[in-house]
Design a protein around this motif. Structure first.
Motif, PDB file in Angstrom:
ATOM      1  N   VAL A 338       0.756  -1.228   0.024  1.00  0.00           N
ATOM      2  CA  VAL A 338       0.112   0.102  -0.002  1.00  0.00           C
ATOM      3  C   VAL A 338       0.922   1.291   0.167  1.00  0.00           C
ATOM      4  CG1 VAL A 338      -1.698   1.344   1.287  1.00  0.00           C
ATOM      5  CG2 VAL A 338      -1.983  -1.117   0.895  1.00  0.00           C
ATOM      6  N   ARG A 339       1.967   1.367   0.825  1.00  0.00           N
ATOM      7  CA  ARG A 339       2.817   2.500   0.835  1.00  0.00           C
ATOM      8  C   ARG A 339       3.473   2.617  -0.476  1.00  0.00           C
ATOM      9  NH1 ARG A 339       3.505   4.608   5.924  1.00  0.00           N
ATOM     10  NH2 ARG A 339       5.455   5.489   5.260  1.00  0.00           N
ATOM     11  N   ARG A 341       2.366   2.542  -3.275  1.00  0.00           N
ATOM     12  CA  ARG A 341       1.386   3.174  -4.345  1.00  0.00           C
ATOM     13  C   ARG A 341       1.655   4.662  -4.494  1.00  0.00           C
ATOM     14  NH1 ARG A 341      -4.000   3.157  -4.637  1.00  0.00           N
ATOM     15  NH2 ARG A 341      -3.814   2.305  -6.893  1.00  0.00           N
ATOM     16  N   PRO A 344      -3.858   7.566  -4.294  1.00  0.00           N
ATOM     17  CA  PRO A 344      -4.138   7.427  -2.842  1.00  0.00           C
ATOM     18  C   PRO A 344      -4.975   6.029  -2.721  1.00  0.00           C
ATOM     19  CG  PRO A 344      -5.189   9.697  -4.052  1.00  0.00           C
ATOM     20  CD  PRO A 344      -4.513   8.665  -4.968  1.00  0.00           C
ATOM     21  N   THR A 345      -5.057   5.708  -1.473  1.00  0.00           N
ATOM     22  CA  THR A 345      -5.528   4.441  -0.981  1.00  0.00           C
ATOM     23  C   THR A 345      -6.558   4.738   0.308  1.00  0.00           C
ATOM     24  OG1 THR A 345      -3.570   3.115  -1.510  1.00  0.00           O
ATOM     25  CG2 THR A 345      -5.369   1.926  -0.491  1.00  0.00           C
ATOM     26  N   ALA A 382      -1.930   5.292   4.334  1.00  0.00           N
ATOM     27  CA  ALA A 382      -3.591   5.237   3.616  1.00  0.00           C
ATOM     28  C   ALA A 382      -4.291   6.005   4.437  1.00  0.00           C
ATOM     29  CB  ALA A 382      -3.936   3.869   3.466  1.00  0.00           C
ATOM     30  N   THR A 383      -5.326   6.759   3.612  1.00  0.00           N
ATOM     31  CA  THR A 383      -6.715   7.321   4.480  1.00  0.00           C
ATOM     32  C   THR A 383      -7.372   5.785   5.089  1.00  0.00           C
ATOM     33  OG1 THR A 383      -6.361   9.067   3.002  1.00  0.00           O
ATOM     34  CG2 THR A 383      -8.588   8.405   4.175  1.00  0.00           C
ATOM     35  N   ALA A 396      -3.984   9.976   5.307  1.00  0.00           N
ATOM     36  CA  ALA A 396      -3.136   9.330   4.857  1.00  0.00           C
ATOM     37  C   ALA A 396      -1.644   9.857   5.743  1.00  0.00           C
ATOM     38  CB  ALA A 396      -2.606   9.229   3.434  1.00  0.00           C
TER      39      ALA A 396
END
Length: 478
Positions: A338-339, A341, A344-345, A382-383, A396
């Motif tokens: 995830v980090r 990317r 935005p996640t 991430a949010t 995030a």
């Protein structure tokens, strides 16, 4: 927008204001607002002769209670103070006695006949629940049938975190001064506060521009929601892709698509094995068997609801568009992936899923929801939308204020409601909202739709929440 600040921030602002004012002015302002709230709760015609008990600790909120009690006594109430600390505020105690109030020798006798109890036992600096000597008095107050009003904060809760680590005196109403404190807006503490009333004491211009918490209101959400321009078409409005459902759980796909279709994007692409069920319910959906990378262009993805062990999560996370990850998509999710990317996640776990991601017990997340949502946002970059009795949204990296959702109903605790929420959030991402706004607006509309569907008093199904989203949208924007 309502904002909440940590204790140290509020105290710094109070100290600055007190340095500019005559001694005791701030306490008298707080007491005046507290007394006015009590007049309202008792009913102005019932103040004369009302039996009021003050539970007074050693701190300043004990002084607030005493000064407010003096005002009530001057209006004809019978006011009795129960002193629970090692000392009482001298000025407040003198004011109470001068107004005709008295100090009880036996705390239980006045409580047995009380109409209203003011809880001034511990203030915003209290931690770890009530002291043992205060517990039987608090229980007697709660069992008396009197209206219990907390002074600034229910005694025994943590003002900064919302934690409840021991015995607490549950309030019917809380009168807080100068600013909301996080514990008044976050469970488990929130449920002990009752109806919360903010009394201004002059701190507004002395508080920092960045609070600890934000609670959005209609006008805040209305500014976020997408509005099509005259030249918009379905592609300019955004296309959201939904990777959800399985042969075992086709309903999750239907519900996620339902949420997405009501979320402001121009079109919804569904990818997965539940295409027939989706088309049967929503023929406007664009359906593809998969994989996601071959389904066509989208501006955002939603992945996870009812997915089971089916593939799709890695494919979606490898895309360069915003992604909302929910339910089965969160299982075993890699923080490193995830980090890494660039887009935005948004992660949307409930407490159990959050606990698994953090490697802690579910009870630890539920007890410290604010700390948990910040930790997830920091760890995953991430949010994070942490679902629950109070839904929290952290940006995030854990930066900036956490947003707490003020809408919703306990009837939302029903199968599939989270699938609707994830689809709605994904659609707002596809429409171009930043992840923090997409998550916050989605939670707000979702809660508002649930209130509409249930009428506040009846059971609802997730499909009814989805159907009520359009009405909720109109409520916010009209």
């Amino acid at each position: 927008m309502r904002t909440a600040y940590r204790v140290e921030t509020v105290r710094a602002a109070e100290a600055e204001l007190m340095s500019r004012l005559p001694e005791g002015t701030l306490m008298r302002r707080a007491a005046a607002g507290l007394a006015a709230a009590c007049f309202s709760l008792l009913g102005r015609g019932r103040v004369y002769g009302a039996r009021v008990v003050l539970l007074v600790g050693s701190g300043d909120n004990g002084g607030d209670a005493l000064y407010a009690g003096a005002r009530l006594a001057r209006r004809g109430a019978g006011v009795t103070a129960v002193l629970l600390g090692s000392r009482a505020h001298a000025g407040g105690l003198a004011a109470l006695r001068a107004a005709g109030g008295r100090v009880a020798e036996d705390p239980f006798e006045p409580l047995a006949a009380a109409d209203l109890v003011l809880d001034g036992i511990t203030g915003i600096g209290g931690h770890g629940g009530l002291r043992p000597d205060a517990v039987p008095v608090a229980r007697a107050a709660r069992g008396s049938g009197a209206v219990v009003v907390a002074v600034d904060l229910p005694s025994g809760v943590d003002a900064d975190t919302g934690e409840v680590a021991g015995e607490v005196l549950r309030a019917d109403a809380t009168v807080t001064f100068g600013a909301y404190k996080p514990g008044l807006l976050i469970d488990p503490a929130r449920e002990y506060a009752g109806a919360v009333r903010l009394v201004g004491i002059g701190l507004e211009d002395l508080l920092p521009s960045v609070p600890e918490l934000q609670a959005l209101q209609h006008e805040d959400v209305a500014r976020m929601l997408p509005v099509p321009a005259a030249e918009s078409d379905k592609y300019r409005r955004g296309v959201v892709g939904v990777v959800a459902g399985s042969r075992r759980y086709p309903g999750a796909a239907v519900l996620a698509v339902a949420g997405a279709l009501h979320g402001g994007a121009g079109a919804v692409r569904y990818v997965g094995p539940a295409g027939e069920a989706v088309i049967a319910r929503f023929p406007e959906t664009l359906v593809h068997a998969g994989p996601p990378a071959k389904a066509g262009r989208v501006q955002a993805w939603v992945v996870g609801p009812g997915l089971g062990d089916a593939p799709g999560v890695d494919d979606v996370l490898a895309s360069d568009v915003p992604v909302a990850v929910d339910a089965d998509g969160l299982r075993g999710l890699s923080a490193e992936l995830v980090r890494a990317r660039t887009a935005p996640t948004l992660l949307t776990p409930h407490a159990g899923e959050a606990a698994a991601l953090l490697g802690v017990a579910r009870e630890a997340v539920e007890a410290r929801r604010l700390a948990a949502v910040r930790e997830l946002a920091t760890r995953f970059g991430a949010t994070v939308l942490l679902k629950g009795s109070t839904t929290l949204v952290a940006e995030a990296g854990g930066r900036g204020p956490v947003r707490v959702n003020p809408t919703g109903t306990s009837w939302l605790a029903t199968a599939g409601s989270g699938d609707v929420l994830s689809g709605l959030a994904g659609s707002l991402l596809a429409a171009g909202l930043p992840a923090i706004d997409a998550a916050s607006a989605a939670a707000y509309l979702h809660g508002l739709a649930a209130r509409r569907a249930s009428g506040g008093a009846s059971p609802i199904a997730a499909g009814e929440v989805a159907s009520a989203l359009s009405d909720a949208w109109r409520d916010v924007t009209s």
